[in-house]
Design a protein around this motif. Structure first.
Motif, PDB file in Angstrom:
ATOM      1  N   TYR A 152       4.369   6.978  -6.669  1.00 53.96           N
ATOM      2  CA  TYR A 152       3.986   5.789  -5.910  1.00 53.96           C
ATOM      3  C   TYR A 152       5.227   5.129  -5.304  1.00 53.96           C
TER       4      TYR A 152
ATOM      5  N   ILE B 106       6.008   5.003  -1.265  1.00 55.30           N
ATOM      6  CA  ILE B 106       6.054   3.722  -0.551  1.00 55.30           C
ATOM      7  C   ILE B 106       7.394   3.544   0.165  1.00 55.30           C
TER       8      ILE B 106
ATOM      9  N   THR C 187       1.914  -2.702  -0.559  1.00 56.58           N
ATOM     10  CA  THR C 187       2.063  -2.340  -1.971  1.00 56.58           C
ATOM     11  C   THR C 187       0.985  -3.008  -2.817  1.00 56.58           C
TER      12      THR C 187
ATOM     13  N   ILE D 131      -2.387  -1.319  -2.151  1.00 58.78           N
ATOM     14  CA  ILE D 131      -2.503  -0.016  -2.806  1.00 58.78           C
ATOM     15  C   ILE D 131      -2.869  -0.174  -4.279  1.00 58.78           C
TER      16      ILE D 131
ATOM     17  N   GLY E 182      -6.625   0.325  -5.168  1.00 60.74           N
ATOM     18  CA  GLY E 182      -6.776   1.592  -5.874  1.00 60.74           C
ATOM     19  C   GLY E 182      -7.415   1.429  -7.240  1.00 60.74           C
TER      20      GLY E 182
ATOM     21  N   GLY F  29      -7.844   2.305  -2.642  1.00 63.48           N
ATOM     22  CA  GLY F  29      -6.531   1.942  -2.124  1.00 63.48           C
ATOM     23  C   GLY F  29      -6.528   1.795  -0.619  1.00 63.48           C
TER      24      GLY F  29
ATOM     25  N   VAL G 144      -5.467  -1.508   1.419  1.00 66.92           N
ATOM     26  CA  VAL G 144      -4.435  -1.539   2.462  1.00 66.92           C
ATOM     27  C   VAL G 144      -5.002  -2.101   3.763  1.00 66.92           C
TER      28      VAL G 144
ATOM     29  N   THR H 115       0.978   7.793   5.556  1.00 60.63           N
ATOM     30  CA  THR H 115       0.171   7.856   4.328  1.00 60.63           C
ATOM     31  C   THR H 115       0.156   9.236   3.686  1.00 60.63           C
TER      32      THR H 115
END
Length: 273
Positions: A30, A34, A65, A68, A72, A105, A109, A135
């Motif tokens: 992750y 990012i 962030t 996500i 998620g 997620g 976003v 992505t």
């Protein structure tokens, strides 16, 4: 065990541990995804046609962030195991136990992008386009981490590259995490970079996002035929899986976005004549 079954590689899911502090491959995926995405978007928006500046991208990083992580986690809770978390609501916060949904997620976003675009008076669809290009980087790293964790394995198979996963029983299975890493990650990233290399025009805003939605949906629907459905859900009506069901609206939305972008481009050409 079939003659050609591959034993699962002995990879510790914990990369580094110092006392109670541990860094897992999944968390690292992750973080790296990012950071790499952030840097690539900063370069992308400096090309002609983009109105989002690198400074805005830096501020967008926090919103994305948060989207996500929250999206998620909530997506996994609502889409894949609502009954369990209804009985154990405090477990919703236990993200370290695993359980993240890409579709959740994505919604997180999108929501974060809407809020950021409104607060900065920036074109929402342009933000979506920029994020869509990068992505696949996070998708690739995340699926590799899924493989290292020995989770989200595939259905039983006798193909020569089938893998016997530690928690997947004695039968060899498709390494579906690697299929997803290849399609959702590498292939889709190349597709997005190809279309992003073209001059960016305001009338085509949303097209890159639409291409991503189409590409991801097709990749996910395909791989779901090789991936074992979540135990608590199994197959849904007609043998469809939850991953396929959630990807169908993405496919439709992507087609609409691409057609809408082409329509606006055609109208601009006709007006310019």
């Amino acid at each position: 065990m079939p003659l050609f079954a591959i034993p699962f590689p002995a990879i510790d899911p914990v990369l580094v541990q110092i006392g109670p502090f541990a860094i897992r491959w999944y968390a690292l995926a992750y973080i790296v995804g990012i950071v790499l995405g952030w840097q690539l978007v900063r370069r992308l928006v400096q090309r002609p046609g983009w109105t989002i500046g690198p400074e805005a991208v830096d501020d967008l990083l926090f919103y994305v962030t948060l989207g996500i992580i929250l999206g998620g986690r909530l997506g996994y809770v609502l889409f894949y195991n609502p009954g369990y978390y209804l009985r154990h609501p405090l477990e919703i916060l236990s993200v370290w136990h695993g359980g993240m949904s890409f579709h959740g997620g994505l919604l997180g976003v999108i929501t974060a992008s809407v809020l950021f675009a409104r607060s900065r008076r920036l074109p929402f669809l342009e933000i979506v386009d920029a994020l869509a290009v990068v992505t696949p980087i996070g998708l690739f790293l995340g699926r590799i981490a899924n493989f290292i964790n020995g989770e989200l394995w595939g259905r039983s198979s006798n193909v020569p590259w089938a893998v016997v996963f530690p928690n997947g029983g004695p039968e060899p299975r498709h390494p579906s995490q690697l299929y997803e890493a290849g399609l959702e990650g590498i292939v889709l990233l190349l597709v997005m970079l190809f279309f992003a290399s073209r001059p960016y025009r305001p009338e085509q805003r949303g097209t890159l996002g639409g291409i991503f939605l189409i590409g991801y949906a097709l990749a996910r629907i395909t791989v779901e035929f090789f991936r074992e459905p979540d135990a608590q859900l199994g197959f849904l009506l007609g043998g469809i899986t939850m991953g396929q069901l959630l990807s169908l609206p993405m496919l439709l939305a992507g087609i609409i976005a691409v057609l809408h972008g082409r329509h606006r481009s055609r109208r601009r050409l006709e007006t310019a004549r």
